[in-house]
Write a protein that holds these residues in place. Structure first.
Motif, mmCIF file in Angstrom:
data_model
loop_
_atom_site.group_PDB
_atom_site.id
_atom_site.type_symbol
_atom_site.label_atom_id
_atom_site.label_comp_id
_atom_site.label_asym_id
_atom_site.label_seq_id
_atom_site.Cartn_x
_atom_site.Cartn_y
_atom_site.Cartn_z
ATOM 1 N N GLY A 294 0.774 -1.227 0.000
ATOM 2 C CA GLY A 294 0.000 0.000 0.000
ATOM 3 C C GLY A 294 0.802 1.272 0.000
ATOM 4 O O GLY A 294 0.244 2.359 0.002
ATOM 5 N N GLY A 295 2.145 1.217 0.030
ATOM 6 C CA GLY A 295 2.931 2.432 -0.100
ATOM 7 C C GLY A 295 3.416 2.935 1.244
ATOM 8 O O GLY A 295 3.054 2.464 2.319
ATOM 9 N N THR A 296 4.267 3.958 1.183
ATOM 10 C CA THR A 296 4.882 4.518 2.369
ATOM 11 C C THR A 296 4.043 5.668 2.897
ATOM 12 O O THR A 296 3.616 6.527 2.131
ATOM 13 N N ALA A 297 3.854 5.718 4.193
ATOM 14 C CA ALA A 297 3.070 6.787 4.791
ATOM 15 C C ALA A 297 3.773 8.122 4.628
ATOM 16 O O ALA A 297 5.008 8.205 4.573
ATOM 17 N N ALA A 298 2.991 9.195 4.569
ATOM 18 C CA ALA A 298 3.552 10.522 4.330
ATOM 19 C C ALA A 298 4.481 10.958 5.452
ATOM 20 O O ALA A 298 5.360 11.795 5.248
ATOM 21 N N ASP A 299 4.293 10.400 6.669
ATOM 22 C CA ASP A 299 5.143 10.801 7.788
ATOM 23 C C ASP A 299 6.340 9.872 7.970
ATOM 24 O O ASP A 299 7.063 9.970 8.962
ATOM 25 N N ALA A 300 6.572 8.959 7.033
ATOM 26 C CA ALA A 300 7.743 8.082 7.098
ATOM 27 C C ALA A 300 9.008 8.902 6.862
ATOM 28 O O ALA A 300 8.966 9.999 6.289
ATOM 29 N N PRO A 301 10.162 8.419 7.294
ATOM 30 C CA PRO A 301 11.409 9.144 7.047
ATOM 31 C C PRO A 301 11.597 9.417 5.561
ATOM 32 O O PRO A 301 11.206 8.612 4.711
ATOM 33 N N VAL A 302 12.204 10.556 5.258
ATOM 34 C CA VAL A 302 12.351 10.944 3.857
ATOM 35 C C VAL A 302 13.164 9.913 3.087
ATOM 36 O O VAL A 302 12.937 9.691 1.894
ATOM 37 N N ALA A 303 14.135 9.261 3.741
ATOM 38 C CA ALA A 303 14.935 8.240 3.063
ATOM 39 C C ALA A 303 14.045 7.116 2.550
ATOM 40 O O ALA A 303 14.169 6.663 1.407
ATOM 41 N N LEU B 268 12.050 14.108 -3.807
ATOM 42 C CA LEU B 268 12.301 13.379 -2.572
ATOM 43 C C LEU B 268 13.783 13.029 -2.418
ATOM 44 O O LEU B 268 14.328 13.084 -1.306
ATOM 45 N N LEU B 269 14.438 12.653 -3.507
ATOM 46 C CA LEU B 269 15.870 12.360 -3.416
ATOM 47 C C LEU B 269 16.658 13.618 -3.050
ATOM 48 O O LEU B 269 17.598 13.564 -2.240
#
Length: 463
Positions: free
Chosen positions: A18-27, A44-45
């Motif tokens: 389902g993907g990465t949550a918006a509050d996950a670490p930027v890495a 993002l990179l």
């Protein structure tokens, strides 16, 4: 030090559904965007590098994604910094950055050899998997086979819940002609991660082989609507144009080519227009012949066989017979075997078609056999050589041979109006005596041919 460490650092934490949550670490978000081929990849990179400037992996992945637009001096400088910082982080990070250095410098054989060793030590490393295209970029059948075997082993190690590896395996199966398996794998990856660009692309390849027509283009339109700036947006629109051609919706194919493809997309535009011409249809917006000649004359203009083939297709669309003869002679004198033995006769055949000599074109293409695979590209792209041979055979008065050539397509594809038109006697409108003038920017749709598929009017349920 990079934010990620241990097993999470190797996989980027992307196996979740389902993907990465918006509050996950930027890495984590940056790696997932890169693996997904998202339109958010570069922002993002850059954010990751800005927040963690000492992370060599972050800097290297940014170079991998954006380095093609950088000056060579800047690219080398950034990768030297990345490798220094990666060495401080660990052996796996240093190995990954070294692979990026080789790949961004187009040292594809060295990249492939390095990746084989890297995966021995760090199996199923998703970030390294991004570079697996190096094996096919070597333009060597042995390397391609090695890459396929490596892909299978790594995907098995990663397991069925790793959407990146399932996506890459789906692409491999599609290229191997294992279409149903590719379709099932792509669907599985999309269930795990609906934004997997690799899986969406693999599905497009499988559905081209199945001739799904509006079902295939409808899926791509829906998928792109969520991320219209996805890294593959133009390429997926090209796939959708091919599905429109498959079922006879030529106006939609022209619309997509004119609205989705940039001036620089010479190869995809030529591949669309040449198919339209082979089917007796007017092309979409055309390329500038002088621009094509400039591309051929530029440094590296003929460095890769498939790129050169695409430029030859663009010349064929323009009916540039003399240019094609000249390019064929140039390829015949090339020291590289693929250019002499495969590209030269293909380009010469295109010249003969544009000159109105289908018998000569058919003889040239019939003599290639399986060597045509050495032209490069993938199955969907190489198929246009078979299309040209079918048209040449028809125009040379050999409809039975043409029908036999396309039997596997007309017998298995749900929508095959395009193939039916290839097997319909008609004069190809690309000849020196009757050059095609530039069409209107938005040409009116032609009358639907007798073989047009009425089901193109609305998407069907997907297979």
């Amino acid at each position: 030090m990079c934010e990620q460490d241990g097993e999470q650092r190797m996989t980027g934490g992307t196996a979740r559904s389902g993907g990465t949550a918006a509050d996950a670490p930027v890495a984590e978000r940056a790696v997932e965007a890169l693996l997904s081929l998202s339109g958010r990849t570069l922002p993002l990179l850059r954010e990751w590098v800005g927040s963690d400037p000492d992370c060599g992996v972050a800097r290297a992945l940014l170079a991998l994604a954006a380095g093609g637009h950088w000056d060579d001096t800047v690219l080398k400088e950034q990768l030297v910094i990345a490798h220094r910082d990666a060495r401080a982080a660990g052996e796996r990070e240093a190995s990954l950055v070294h692979g990026v250095f080789l790949h961004t410098h187009r040292q594809y054989r060295l990249t492939a050899d390095h990746l084989a060793g890297h995966f021995d030590r760090w199996p199923a490393d998703e970030q390294a998997g991004i570079m697996l295209g190096a094996f096919s970029a070597c333009e060597d059948a042995d390397y391609r086979a090695r890459g396929n075997l490596l892909m299978e082993h790594q995907a098995a190690h990663a397991g069925p819940d790793s959407w990146p590896w399932v996506s890459w395996l789906a692409s491999t199966r599609a290229e191997q002609g294992r279409v149903r398996e590719a379709h099932a794998l792509a669907e599985r990856a999309l269930v795990r991660h609906p934004r997997s660009g690799v899986a969406a692309h693999a599905l497009a390849h499988a559905e081209h082989e199945l001739g799904t027509g509006p079902a295939g283009s409808g899926f791509l339109d829906d998928w792109l609507a969520t991320d219209p700036h996805a890294l593959q947006a133009r390429h997926l629109n090209w796939h959708a144009a091919l599905q429109s051609i498959a079922c006879g919706d030529f106006a939609d194919a022209r619309r997509r080519a004119d609205t989705a493809l940039a001036r620089t997309d010479v190869g995809m535009r030529a591949a669309t227009n040449w198919r339209l011409l082979l089917a007796g249809q007017s092309p979409a917006g055309r390329s500038d012949p002088d621009h094509i000649r400039e591309l051929l004359a530029a440094p590296g203009g003929t460095a890769e066989v498939f790129h050169t083939f695409n430029l030859a297709l663009a010349l064929a669309v323009e009916g540039a017979t003399d240019d094609l003869h000249q390019l064929s002679r140039r390829a015949s004198a090339d020291e590289r075997a693929d250019y002499r033995e495969v590209l030269a006769p293909v380009v010469e055949a295109l010249a003969e078609v544009t000159a109105g000599r289908p018998r000569a074109a058919a003889d040239l293409l019939s003599g290639l056999g399986e060597k045509a695979e050495r032209i490069g590209g993938v199955r969907v792209e190489r198929e246009i050589i078979q299309d040209t041979l079918a048209r040449a055979l028809m125009d040379a008065g050999e409809p039975a041979r043409a029908a036999e050539l396309l039997h596997h397509r007309t017998g298995t594809r749900r929508h095959h109006t395009y193939e039916t038109l290839l097997l319909t006697p008609q004069r190809l409108p690309v000849t020196p005596s009757s050059p095609i003038g530039p069409p209107p920017r938005h040409p009116a749709p032609p009358a639907a041919p007798a073989t047009s598929d009425p089901s193109c009017a609305a998407p069907r349920a997907r297979v």
